[in-house]
Scaffold this motif. Sequence first.
Motif, mmCIF file in Angstrom:
data_model
loop_
_atom_site.group_PDB
_atom_site.id
_atom_site.type_symbol
_atom_site.label_atom_id
_atom_site.label_comp_id
_atom_site.label_asym_id
_atom_site.label_seq_id
_atom_site.Cartn_x
_atom_site.Cartn_y
_atom_site.Cartn_z
ATOM 1 N N LEU A 1 3.188 3.334 -7.184
ATOM 2 C CA LEU A 1 3.700 3.111 -5.831
ATOM 3 C C LEU A 1 3.611 1.650 -5.407
ATOM 4 O O LEU A 1 4.446 1.166 -4.639
ATOM 5 C CB LEU A 1 2.962 3.993 -4.825
ATOM 6 C CG LEU A 1 3.236 5.487 -4.954
ATOM 7 C CD1 LEU A 1 2.252 6.278 -4.113
ATOM 8 C CD2 LEU A 1 4.663 5.808 -4.554
ATOM 9 N N THR A 2 2.616 0.947 -5.919
ATOM 10 C CA THR A 2 2.464 -0.463 -5.564
ATOM 11 C C THR A 2 2.591 -1.389 -6.776
ATOM 12 O O THR A 2 2.467 -2.602 -6.640
ATOM 13 C CB THR A 2 1.105 -0.713 -4.881
ATOM 14 O OG1 THR A 2 0.060 -0.246 -5.745
ATOM 15 C CG2 THR A 2 1.027 0.013 -3.543
ATOM 16 N N ASP B 1 0.850 -1.191 0.000
ATOM 17 C CA ASP B 1 0.000 0.000 0.000
ATOM 18 C C ASP B 1 0.889 1.247 0.000
ATOM 19 O O ASP B 1 2.123 1.148 0.034
ATOM 20 C CB ASP B 1 -0.951 0.004 1.205
ATOM 21 C CG ASP B 1 -0.227 -0.158 2.529
ATOM 22 O OD1 ASP B 1 0.893 0.374 2.692
ATOM 23 O OD2 ASP B 1 -0.777 -0.828 3.422
ATOM 24 N N HIS B 2 0.259 2.409 -0.026
ATOM 25 C CA HIS B 2 1.002 3.669 -0.116
ATOM 26 C C HIS B 2 1.867 3.914 1.117
ATOM 27 O O HIS B 2 2.974 4.447 0.999
ATOM 28 C CB HIS B 2 0.045 4.836 -0.345
ATOM 29 C CG HIS B 2 -0.431 4.918 -1.771
ATOM 30 N ND1 HIS B 2 -0.684 6.094 -2.394
ATOM 31 C CD2 HIS B 2 -0.687 3.956 -2.692
ATOM 32 C CE1 HIS B 2 -1.088 5.872 -3.641
ATOM 33 N NE2 HIS B 2 -1.096 4.590 -3.827
ATOM 34 N N SER B 3 1.398 3.524 2.285
ATOM 35 C CA SER B 3 2.205 3.769 3.493
ATOM 36 C C SER B 3 3.469 2.908 3.489
ATOM 37 O O SER B 3 4.537 3.368 3.892
ATOM 38 C CB SER B 3 1.388 3.549 4.766
ATOM 39 O OG SER B 3 0.955 2.216 4.849
ATOM 40 N N GLY C 1 8.642 1.271 -6.193
ATOM 41 C CA GLY C 1 7.674 2.303 -5.871
ATOM 42 C C GLY C 1 7.971 3.619 -6.565
ATOM 43 O O GLY C 1 7.569 4.674 -6.109
ATOM 44 N N MET D 1 4.347 11.261 -3.424
ATOM 45 C CA MET D 1 3.310 10.332 -2.971
ATOM 46 C C MET D 1 1.930 10.742 -3.501
ATOM 47 O O MET D 1 1.111 9.887 -3.844
ATOM 48 C CB MET D 1 3.275 10.246 -1.441
ATOM 49 C CG MET D 1 4.535 9.688 -0.802
ATOM 50 S SD MET D 1 5.002 8.039 -1.367
ATOM 51 C CE MET D 1 3.652 7.062 -0.744
ATOM 52 N N ARG D 2 1.681 12.038 -3.598
ATOM 53 C CA ARG D 2 0.399 12.511 -4.129
ATOM 54 C C ARG D 2 0.279 12.246 -5.628
ATOM 55 O O ARG D 2 -0.786 11.901 -6.120
ATOM 56 C CB ARG D 2 0.245 14.024 -3.896
ATOM 57 C CG ARG D 2 -0.173 14.429 -2.517
ATOM 58 C CD ARG D 2 -0.577 15.907 -2.448
ATOM 59 N NE ARG D 2 0.334 16.814 -3.131
ATOM 60 C CZ ARG D 2 1.406 17.378 -2.569
ATOM 61 N NH1 ARG D 2 1.708 17.124 -1.308
ATOM 62 N NH2 ARG D 2 2.168 18.204 -3.262
ATOM 63 N N ARG E 1 5.850 4.537 1.019
ATOM 64 C CA ARG E 1 6.485 5.718 1.630
ATOM 65 C C ARG E 1 7.609 5.277 2.577
ATOM 66 O O ARG E 1 8.707 5.821 2.549
ATOM 67 C CB ARG E 1 5.430 6.535 2.391
ATOM 68 C CG ARG E 1 5.976 7.662 3.268
ATOM 69 C CD ARG E 1 6.324 8.869 2.441
ATOM 70 N NE ARG E 1 6.919 9.937 3.211
ATOM 71 C CZ ARG E 1 6.530 11.194 3.146
ATOM 72 N NH1 ARG E 1 5.518 11.538 2.375
ATOM 73 N NH2 ARG E 1 7.161 12.122 3.814
#
Length: 195
Positions: free
Chosen positions: A148-149, A87-89, A154, A141-142, A92
Amino acid sequence: MTELVLASGSASRRAILEKACVPFTIDPADIDEGAVKARFAGTPAALALELARQKALAVSPRQAGKLVLGADQVLEFEGRAYDKSRDHSEARARLEMLRGKAHALVGGLVLARDGEIVWQHQSRCEMQIREVSDAFLDRYMREAGPILTAGVGGYAYEGLGAQLFERVEGDFFAVLGLPLLPLLGALRQHGVLEP
């Protein structure tokens, strides 16, 4: 001419082949990558090649006479293999972990015909992420979206993700997951492309 089948649903690999005007069809391999990784004891580079091999051999029996391409890529950092972020977290956290440090993208390509491997190739790209600011990471990230996944790093190296790096050593196409020039040579050798 021999027909080529891509044993992957990867949008990046599909785009590379399409832009290079390579004729192919898609038949994604349905292998349990988690099981392969769980029982594998070799290096990250060997794991990438094994995953590519498993994909090509899974699809080859149902594509009689055709050349089947299996491909995979693993991120190697401090001797450990990393897969795509869930996932995005997690993406990151991975980018923060790699900030200011070097890692490698190791890849494997395998061509199989009628259940037999006829060619294989390994690639390695050394990558150095710069000391990116939190503000840049926030923006990245935005804007990065599904990449990213979708990839092990990423990052969309062919776009905004290029700004993450201060140094990259290796083939541009290998960074994207498909070392194109060695593959094109193999495809000419095996009758998919004209010599």
